[in-house]
Motif scaffolding. Sequence first.
Motif, PDB file in Angstrom:
ATOM      1  N   LYS A  23       0.878  -1.168   0.000  1.00  0.00           N
ATOM      2  CA  LYS A  23       0.000   0.000   0.000  1.00  0.00           C
ATOM      3  C   LYS A  23       0.916   1.218   0.000  1.00  0.00           C
ATOM      4  O   LYS A  23       1.761   1.343   0.877  1.00  0.00           O
ATOM      5  CB  LYS A  23      -0.885   0.007   1.243  1.00  0.00           C
ATOM      6  N   ASP A  24       0.767   2.086  -0.974  1.00  0.00           N
ATOM      7  CA  ASP A  24       1.629   3.261  -1.119  1.00  0.00           C
ATOM      8  C   ASP A  24       3.101   2.818  -1.115  1.00  0.00           C
ATOM      9  O   ASP A  24       3.880   3.207  -0.245  1.00  0.00           O
ATOM     10  CB  ASP A  24       1.348   4.265  -0.003  1.00  0.00           C
ATOM     11  N   PRO A  25       3.500   1.972  -2.096  1.00  0.00           N
ATOM     12  CA  PRO A  25       4.842   1.383  -2.082  1.00  0.00           C
ATOM     13  C   PRO A  25       5.964   2.392  -2.255  1.00  0.00           C
ATOM     14  O   PRO A  25       5.883   3.307  -3.079  1.00  0.00           O
ATOM     15  CB  PRO A  25       4.818   0.397  -3.254  1.00  0.00           C
ATOM     16  N   MET A  36       4.637   2.448   2.662  1.00  0.00           N
ATOM     17  CA  MET A  36       5.192   3.661   3.282  1.00  0.00           C
ATOM     18  C   MET A  36       4.975   3.645   4.792  1.00  0.00           C
ATOM     19  O   MET A  36       5.901   3.897   5.562  1.00  0.00           O
ATOM     20  CB  MET A  36       4.554   4.906   2.674  1.00  0.00           C
ATOM     21  N   ASN A  37       3.764   3.320   5.234  1.00  0.00           N
ATOM     22  CA  ASN A  37       3.475   3.313   6.676  1.00  0.00           C
ATOM     23  C   ASN A  37       4.281   2.261   7.420  1.00  0.00           C
ATOM     24  O   ASN A  37       4.740   2.500   8.534  1.00  0.00           O
ATOM     25  CB  ASN A  37       1.986   3.107   6.928  1.00  0.00           C
ATOM     26  N   LEU A  73       5.538   0.536  -9.518  1.00  0.00           N
ATOM     27  CA  LEU A  73       5.125  -0.545  -8.635  1.00  0.00           C
ATOM     28  C   LEU A  73       3.727  -0.269  -8.078  1.00  0.00           C
ATOM     29  O   LEU A  73       2.908  -1.183  -7.965  1.00  0.00           O
ATOM     30  CB  LEU A  73       6.137  -0.716  -7.498  1.00  0.00           C
ATOM     31  N   ALA A  74       3.432   0.983  -7.766  1.00  0.00           N
ATOM     32  CA  ALA A  74       2.109   1.346  -7.266  1.00  0.00           C
ATOM     33  C   ALA A  74       1.032   1.017  -8.291  1.00  0.00           C
ATOM     34  O   ALA A  74      -0.038   0.507  -7.946  1.00  0.00           O
ATOM     35  CB  ALA A  74       2.059   2.831  -6.902  1.00  0.00           C
ATOM     36  N   ALA A  75       1.304   1.274  -9.572  1.00  0.00           N
ATOM     37  CA  ALA A  75       0.336   0.975 -10.629  1.00  0.00           C
ATOM     38  C   ALA A  75       0.118  -0.534 -10.754  1.00  0.00           C
ATOM     39  O   ALA A  75      -1.025  -0.990 -10.913  1.00  0.00           O
ATOM     40  CB  ALA A  75       0.807   1.559 -11.958  1.00  0.00           C
TER      41      ALA A  75
END
Length: 86
Positions: A23-25, A36-37, A73-75
Motif C-alpha cells: 500500500k503506497d509502495p 510507506m506506513n 510498482l504502485a500501478a
Amino acid sequence: MEQQAVKLDRETFSCSICLDLLKDPVTTSCGHSYCMNCITKFWDEGEKKENYHCPQCSTTFTQKPDLQKNTMLAALVEQIWLNRLD
C-alpha cells in the motif's frame, strides 16, 4: 506466435513487514520495497536514531533514508488489488 499472459505472483508485490499487498509502495536505496506506513513505523519505533537498516538485507543507513513513492510498482499493485476484488 501466441502471447502468454504474465502471471503476477502476489508474494512478489507484498510488504515483508505486514505481509500484505503493498500500500503506497516506496523503495529503499538498496532496492527493497515496503508500504510507506510499514517502513516509517519500523524505523520510527524500532530503530535507534543513529542507524537505520533494511529489514530484508540489513543494509545500514547512517541517516533515515528519504523515501519516494515507486509509481510503477504502485500501478502494478493497484491492478492486483482491482483483480482481487473481481
